[in-house]
Scaffold this motif. Structure first.
Motif, PDB file in Angstrom:
ATOM      1  N   HIS A  15       4.274   0.820   2.174  1.00 44.77           N
ATOM      2  CA  HIS A  15       3.804  -0.138   3.185  1.00 44.77           C
ATOM      3  C   HIS A  15       3.737  -1.530   2.580  1.00 44.77           C
ATOM      4  O   HIS A  15       3.218  -1.715   1.468  1.00 44.77           O
ATOM      5  CB  HIS A  15       2.413   0.256   3.695  1.00 44.77           C
ATOM      6  CG  HIS A  15       2.401   1.466   4.576  1.00 44.77           C
ATOM      7  ND1 HIS A  15       3.182   1.554   5.714  1.00 44.77           N
ATOM      8  CD2 HIS A  15       1.721   2.636   4.481  1.00 44.77           C
ATOM      9  CE1 HIS A  15       2.968   2.726   6.291  1.00 44.77           C
ATOM     10  NE2 HIS A  15       2.094   3.412   5.560  1.00 44.77           N
ATOM     11  N   GLU A  41      -1.770   5.977   1.296  1.00 42.67           N
ATOM     12  CA  GLU A  41      -2.965   5.116   1.265  1.00 42.67           C
ATOM     13  C   GLU A  41      -3.858   5.415   0.061  1.00 42.67           C
ATOM     14  O   GLU A  41      -5.075   5.256   0.103  1.00 42.67           O
ATOM     15  CB  GLU A  41      -3.750   5.173   2.590  1.00 42.67           C
ATOM     16  CG  GLU A  41      -2.911   4.763   3.799  1.00 42.67           C
ATOM     17  CD  GLU A  41      -3.727   4.428   5.034  1.00 42.67           C
ATOM     18  OE1 GLU A  41      -4.916   4.083   4.912  1.00 42.67           O
ATOM     19  OE2 GLU A  41      -3.155   4.500   6.144  1.00 42.67           O
ATOM     20  N   VAL A  91      -4.098   0.154  -2.857  1.00 43.60           N
ATOM     21  CA  VAL A  91      -3.665  -1.104  -2.263  1.00 43.60           C
ATOM     22  C   VAL A  91      -3.475  -2.110  -3.395  1.00 43.60           C
ATOM     23  O   VAL A  91      -4.289  -2.180  -4.321  1.00 43.60           O
ATOM     24  CB  VAL A  91      -4.724  -1.635  -1.261  1.00 43.60           C
ATOM     25  CG1 VAL A  91      -4.409  -3.056  -0.820  1.00 43.60           C
ATOM     26  CG2 VAL A  91      -4.815  -0.713  -0.056  1.00 43.60           C
ATOM     27  N   SER A 136      -9.393   2.225   0.374  1.00 40.65           N
ATOM     28  CA  SER A 136      -8.669   2.601  -0.841  1.00 40.65           C
ATOM     29  C   SER A 136      -8.997   1.650  -1.984  1.00 40.65           C
ATOM     30  O   SER A 136      -9.421   0.518  -1.762  1.00 40.65           O
ATOM     31  CB  SER A 136      -7.152   2.572  -0.586  1.00 40.65           C
ATOM     32  OG  SER A 136      -6.817   3.435   0.469  1.00 40.65           O
ATOM     33  N   MET A 192       0.861  -1.189   0.000  1.00 42.18           N
ATOM     34  CA  MET A 192       0.000   0.000   0.000  1.00 42.18           C
ATOM     35  C   MET A 192       0.897   1.238   0.000  1.00 42.18           C
ATOM     36  O   MET A 192       1.926   1.266   0.681  1.00 42.18           O
ATOM     37  CB  MET A 192      -0.895  -0.013   1.258  1.00 42.18           C
ATOM     38  CG  MET A 192      -1.803   1.197   1.411  1.00 42.18           C
ATOM     39  SD  MET A 192      -2.946   1.011   2.826  1.00 42.18           S
ATOM     40  CE  MET A 192      -1.835   1.310   4.215  1.00 42.18           C
ATOM     41  N   SER A 236       3.766  -1.960   9.146  1.00 42.08           N
ATOM     42  CA  SER A 236       2.753  -1.646   8.130  1.00 42.08           C
ATOM     43  C   SER A 236       1.472  -2.456   8.315  1.00 42.08           C
ATOM     44  O   SER A 236       0.427  -2.095   7.762  1.00 42.08           O
ATOM     45  CB  SER A 236       3.305  -1.934   6.723  1.00 42.08           C
ATOM     46  OG  SER A 236       4.406  -1.106   6.428  1.00 42.08           O
ATOM     47  N   LEU A 289      -1.846  -0.831   9.618  1.00 43.85           N
ATOM     48  CA  LEU A 289      -2.393   0.157   8.672  1.00 43.85           C
ATOM     49  C   LEU A 289      -3.042  -0.532   7.465  1.00 43.85           C
ATOM     50  O   LEU A 289      -4.125  -0.141   7.022  1.00 43.85           O
ATOM     51  CB  LEU A 289      -1.271   1.084   8.197  1.00 43.85           C
ATOM     52  CG  LEU A 289      -0.698   2.030   9.258  1.00 43.85           C
ATOM     53  CD1 LEU A 289       0.624   2.624   8.789  1.00 43.85           C
ATOM     54  CD2 LEU A 289      -1.697   3.144   9.563  1.00 43.85           C
ATOM     55  N   ILE A 290      -2.368  -1.563   6.938  1.00 43.82           N
ATOM     56  CA  ILE A 290      -2.936  -2.294   5.798  1.00 43.82           C
ATOM     57  C   ILE A 290      -4.228  -2.980   6.210  1.00 43.82           C
ATOM     58  O   ILE A 290      -5.238  -2.915   5.505  1.00 43.82           O
ATOM     59  CB  ILE A 290      -1.912  -3.318   5.252  1.00 43.82           C
ATOM     60  CG1 ILE A 290      -0.746  -2.591   4.573  1.00 43.82           C
ATOM     61  CG2 ILE A 290      -2.582  -4.302   4.279  1.00 43.82           C
ATOM     62  CD1 ILE A 290       0.412  -3.496   4.155  1.00 43.82           C
ATOM     63  N   GLU A 293       2.213   4.887   1.030  1.00 34.91           N
ATOM     64  CA  GLU A 293       2.198   5.559   2.343  1.00 34.91           C
ATOM     65  C   GLU A 293       1.032   6.536   2.452  1.00 34.91           C
ATOM     66  O   GLU A 293       0.482   6.730   3.532  1.00 34.91           O
ATOM     67  CB  GLU A 293       3.537   6.288   2.575  1.00 34.91           C
ATOM     68  CG  GLU A 293       4.668   5.348   2.913  1.00 34.91           C
ATOM     69  CD  GLU A 293       5.929   6.063   3.384  1.00 34.91           C
ATOM     70  OE1 GLU A 293       6.705   5.459   4.138  1.00 34.91           O
ATOM     71  OE2 GLU A 293       6.143   7.232   2.986  1.00 34.91           O
ATOM     72  N   ASN A 302      -7.098  -0.516   6.577  1.00 37.00           N
ATOM     73  CA  ASN A 302      -7.508   0.019   5.274  1.00 37.00           C
ATOM     74  C   ASN A 302      -8.324  -1.006   4.488  1.00 37.00           C
ATOM     75  O   ASN A 302      -9.400  -0.701   3.970  1.00 37.00           O
ATOM     76  CB  ASN A 302      -6.263   0.436   4.476  1.00 37.00           C
ATOM     77  CG  ASN A 302      -6.615   1.098   3.152  1.00 37.00           C
ATOM     78  OD1 ASN A 302      -7.246   0.494   2.300  1.00 37.00           O
ATOM     79  ND2 ASN A 302      -6.204   2.344   2.974  1.00 37.00           N
TER      80      ASN A 302
END
Length: 272
Positions: free
Chosen positions: A52, A12, A15, A72, A8, A59, A62-63, A10, A66
């Motif tokens: 990421h 965002e 993906v 995303s 991903m 990471s 965050l992934i 940074e 998301n």
């Protein structure tokens, strides 16, 4: 299970689920460039900052957040199974890797001993019977995938549907699946749906191919490598890839997809 193989930006903005041997080096560099305005200096697979990746512990949270919320645009990329397995053979089995050694240390000696494969070497200009050796490698690839012997299947020749399916079964949803064979059109359709910090002009982006130039060149047309038995093995290993991603199983000479991918069908069939 999480989201292995997922990258991903940074920011965002997008993906991407990596599928080995499907333009992943170029896609990763485009993602890196879209945030930073420069390319990563080196093979993007070696980067540990600026993008990421699920393999980077910092990471993962965050992934996961998301993808779970589908915040995303998410995409992946596929390639004709015939050309993909040939690329894996010439790169990973015959080629000398970036570190100057053979791939996975004892893998090639194992193949020479157990399957009678020849791979050539740089000193003799990689002279060997490519067709005979490739067909023996294909038997080995089938054995690893079907019976996990003499080793676990490698990511470079395990089915694309397996890679792509982990993202779905963990709760992700794709907005797009791009064909390597129509790369610029597909990648443009991704860029048209996202906002990037830096403008990306696809015609100005070089092709990043970390496998190029360190092994033998393919000496014959694709179809020459696949006799009736080889095609039988290909169907055994990759029938889902041919069916879901609309590639022509009956004609190895036709690398282009023969239809459009049905995203709903992909999600239903790869959900488990």
């Amino acid at each position: 299970m999480g989201f292995p193989g997922t990258w991903m930006t940074e920011s965002e903005s997008v993906v991407y689920r990596v599928v080995p041997k499907c333009a992943c080096s170029t896609i990763g560099q485009i993602m890196f460039y879209s945030d930073h305005g420069t390319f990563f200096d080196g093979d993007i697979h070696d980067s540990t900052a600026g993008l990421h990746k699920w393999a980077q512990e910092q990471s993962q949270r965050l992934i996961e957040a998301n993808v779970a919320a589908h915040k995303s645009y998410a995409f992946t990329c596929v390639r004709n199974p015939y050309t993909r397995i040939l690329s894996s053979f010439f790169d990973k089995i015959c080629g000398i890797q970036r570190n100057g050694k053979r791939y996975r240390g004892n893998l090639v000696p194992l193949l020479i001993q157990k399957y009678g494969i020849e791979v050539g070497d740089p000193e003799n200009g990689f002279e060997f019977d490519q067709i005979k050796s490739f067909r023996r490698f294909l038997l080995f690839a089938r054995d690893t995938i079907r019976w996990r012997k003499p080793m676990e299947p490698d990511i470079h020749w395990s089915a694309m549907s397996g890679h792509i399916g982990t993202f779905i079964s963990s709760g992700g949803r794709y907005d797009n699946i791009v064909f390597t064979e129509k790369f610029n059109d597909g990648m443009q359709s991704v860029l048209d749906n996202i906002e990037t910090k830096q403008a990306v002009i696809l015609k100005d982006i070089p092709k990043f191919n970390e496998s190029e130039g360190h092994g033998p060149k393919r000496a014959h047309p694709v179809e020459d490598y696949f006799d009736d038995l080889s095609m039988h093995l290909m169907w055994e290993i990759y029938h889902k890839d041919f069916q879901l991603f609309r590639y022509d199983f009956d004609n190895p000479a036709n690398k282009m997809p023969v239809g459009e991918i049905d995203l709903n069908e992909v999600h239903v069939k790869l959900a488990n």
